[in-house]
Design an enzyme around this catalytic site. Sequence first.
Site, short mmCIF file in Angstrom:
data_model
loop_
_atom_site.label_atom_id
_atom_site.label_comp_id
_atom_site.label_asym_id
_atom_site.label_seq_id
_atom_site.Cartn_x
_atom_site.Cartn_y
_atom_site.Cartn_z
N LYS A 1 1.06 -1.59 0.02
CA LYS A 1 0.49 0.02 -0.22
C LYS A 1 0.49 1.34 -0.11
O LYS A 1 1.16 2.20 -0.61
CB LYS A 1 -0.81 -0.19 1.56
N ASN A 2 1.86 1.00 0.94
CA ASN A 2 2.12 2.61 1.17
C ASN A 2 3.96 2.87 0.13
O ASN A 2 4.07 3.64 0.38
CB ASN A 2 3.34 2.67 2.08
N ARG B 1 -4.97 10.31 4.28
CA ARG B 1 -3.89 11.46 4.52
C ARG B 1 -3.09 11.48 3.65
O ARG B 1 -2.44 12.41 3.52
CB ARG B 1 -3.52 11.04 5.94
N CYS C 1 -4.71 12.69 13.70
CA CYS C 1 -6.39 10.48 13.08
C CYS C 1 -5.63 10.04 13.99
O CYS C 1 -5.02 10.11 15.19
CB CYS C 1 -5.38 10.65 11.87
N ARG D 1 0.63 14.05 13.86
CA ARG D 1 0.72 13.37 12.05
C ARG D 1 0.64 15.36 11.10
O ARG D 1 -0.20 15.41 10.19
CB ARG D 1 0.10 12.81 11.30
N ASP E 1 4.41 0.28 12.29
CA ASP E 1 3.24 0.02 11.31
C ASP E 1 2.50 -2.16 11.84
O ASP E 1 2.12 -2.50 11.41
CB ASP E 1 3.10 -0.58 9.73
N ILE F 1 7.44 6.47 17.08
CA ILE F 1 7.39 7.34 16.15
C ILE F 1 6.02 8.41 16.54
O ILE F 1 5.88 8.85 15.92
CB ILE F 1 7.01 5.98 14.95
N ARG G 1 -8.38 -0.43 4.07
CA ARG G 1 -7.45 0.28 3.51
C ARG G 1 -6.39 -0.25 3.09
O ARG G 1 -5.23 0.15 1.98
CB ARG G 1 -7.48 1.02 4.78
N1 EPU Z 1 6.15 14.00 11.04
C1 EPU Z 1 6.33 15.57 11.62
N2 EPU Z 1 6.00 16.83 10.99
C2 EPU Z 1 5.81 16.44 9.52
C3 EPU Z 1 6.33 14.72 9.08
C4 EPU Z 1 6.31 13.88 9.70
O1 EPU Z 1 6.31 15.69 12.48
O2 EPU Z 1 5.91 16.88 8.28
C5 EPU Z 1 6.98 13.38 12.67
C6 EPU Z 1 5.14 12.16 12.44
O3 EPU Z 1 4.50 13.23 13.06
C7 EPU Z 1 6.02 11.46 12.42
C8 EPU Z 1 7.32 10.91 12.02
O4 EPU Z 1 7.01 12.59 11.71
O5 EPU Z 1 6.49 11.13 14.49
C9 EPU Z 1 7.09 10.14 11.38
O6 EPU Z 1 5.90 10.22 10.30
P1 EPU Z 1 6.23 10.40 9.09
O7 EPU Z 1 5.92 11.48 8.19
O8 EPU Z 1 7.50 8.95 8.80
O9 EPU Z 1 5.16 9.34 8.61
P2 EPU Z 1 3.90 9.51 7.12
O10 EPU Z 1 4.49 9.30 6.13
O11 EPU Z 1 2.16 10.20 7.06
C10 EPU Z 1 4.36 6.94 6.68
C11 EPU Z 1 3.47 5.63 6.29
C12 EPU Z 1 3.22 5.21 7.73
C13 EPU Z 1 3.88 5.00 8.55
C14 EPU Z 1 4.91 6.35 8.92
C15 EPU Z 1 5.92 5.62 9.82
C16 EPU Z 1 2.42 6.27 4.16
C17 EPU Z 1 1.57 6.76 2.78
N3 EPU Z 1 1.89 5.93 5.56
O12 EPU Z 1 3.22 7.88 7.06
O13 EPU Z 1 1.46 4.17 7.32
O14 EPU Z 1 3.59 4.69 9.80
O15 EPU Z 1 5.37 6.59 7.17
O16 EPU Z 1 6.54 4.47 8.93
O17 EPU Z 1 3.58 5.53 3.56
C18 EPU Z 1 0.38 2.66 7.35
O18 EPU Z 1 0.43 2.09 6.85
O19 EPU Z 1 -0.51 1.76 8.54
C19 EPU Z 1 0.92 4.41 8.02
C20 EPU Z 1 0.18 4.84 9.03
#
Ligand code: EPU
Length: 427
Positions: A22-23, A92, A116, A121, A312, A334, A406
């Site tokens: 998915k990701n 998201r 969420c 996030r 995850d 995280i 999802r």
């Molecule tokens: N963060 C910030 N500011 C930002 C971006 C991130 O503070 O602008 C913080 C987040 O709050 C978190 C950390 O940085 O504490 C890492 O978050 P990240 O941005 O890596 O998460 P994401 O890109 O929103 C993706 C996956 C998630 C997975 C996380 C961590 C996708 C679509 N989603 O989310 O997947 O948990 O990376 O590996 O790639 C899931 O599949 O269930 C899922 C939640």
Amino acid sequence: MDTLVIEGGLPLRGEVQISGAKNAALPLLAATLLAPGEHILHNVPDLRDTRTMLLLLETLGGRWQRDGATVRINTDTLSGAEAPYDLVKTMRASVLVLGPLLSRAGFARVSLPGGCAIGARPIDYHLKGFERLGVATSLEQGYVEARVNGRLRGDTMYFDAPSVTGTENLLMAAVCAQGTTHIQNAAREPEVGNLIDMLNTMGARIEGKDSDSLTVHGVERLVAAETAVIPDRIEAGTYMIAVAACGGKVLLRDCICRHLAALSEKLRLCGLIIEERQDGMLVACPEVAGNSLCALESVDVTTQPYPGFPTDLQAQFMALMAMSEGTAIIHETIFENRFMHVAELNRMGADITIEGSRAVVRGCGRDSLSGAPVMATDLRASASLVIAGLAAAGTTEISRIYHLERGYENMAAKLQTLGARIHKVSA
Ligand code: EPU
């Protein structure tokens, strides 16, 4: 509302085909906005989230067609640059269209995702990164508006924490920027590598794949590409933990074993047999005298960015530790609110307490869980309830399973082929 009904207590045996990730599929689908022409993506899982992303591409003017796991997408003419609230609130990852739209059209308007079930996030890293590339951003009525005059300009940026979608968004913005962009403390997740491979196939010049330091030499334009989504390491990991919980022996066909190294190591410490093979991963639960399952050692886990233990898989591993023989500390680093499954697992007989960002899981042995009606709160929390239900004595009924849909393709059907008694009841 649909529910999943599980009669627990049976071992899992046989083979399961691992679907596309998915990701990884979501950023690859978004990347088709970068260049006109027909893009061909193979191994795209048919999930609620990938359907949402295809719908979003459609609202932006893209056309697509699915044939099995292959999706053809044509983005010759873009008719819009807005990701509306209705789509972003259900997924998201819709923010992933910001980078490609800025690169292709110089403008994007995307509903700002709220918090969420797993945490606040924010997307501040994405926005600060765009600003380094010369983009002006503002927040208007709940929407992020981003605009650049002419081409984006390469620059150096540093993420405070390695953000997966942040890295992906910035890569897609920077590929056609003037000059060179350096992204430091970038995410090293395999899904980011999958996107880098696709972008380079489209004509981009990105160096540093699999490292936390990426260099993007901007090019004039990209062309449409044919590429494949990597297998889903989180789906594979979920089935590995299910085998540990229920007993049995399962081949996870076509998963990439090195993507699961952190989980494999933890499961070996629990007492599982894990064999990395050419055709996938073989997971077996040793049996002791009288065909009963081996006791599970308790093992501590701290979630970390890749190659550390993935957040995850934290909820699923916690369900397993509830059946272990000692106390395990699970430290979530995280997301600040990713323990919604704890209360539901406790209703099934687990003994888990939360202390800040740590969960203390007092394992009560393999026979400790009993079936109960429980509620899914987010995608991975739902998967942990499925694992608990498969191992528990009696019937578990999981409501709100749209969360599960999802991110897991045909989960009930896949588990049925492994011998589980699980079925979906439609309301
Ligand atoms: N963060 C910030 N500011 C930002 C971006 C991130 O503070 O602008 C913080 C987040 O709050 C978190 C950390 O940085 O504490 C890492 O978050 P990240 O941005 O890596 O998460 P994401 O890109 O929103 C993706 C996956 C998630 C997975 C996380 C961590 C996708 C679509 N989603 O989310 O997947 O948990 O990376 O590996 O790639 C899931 O599949 O269930 C899922 C939640």
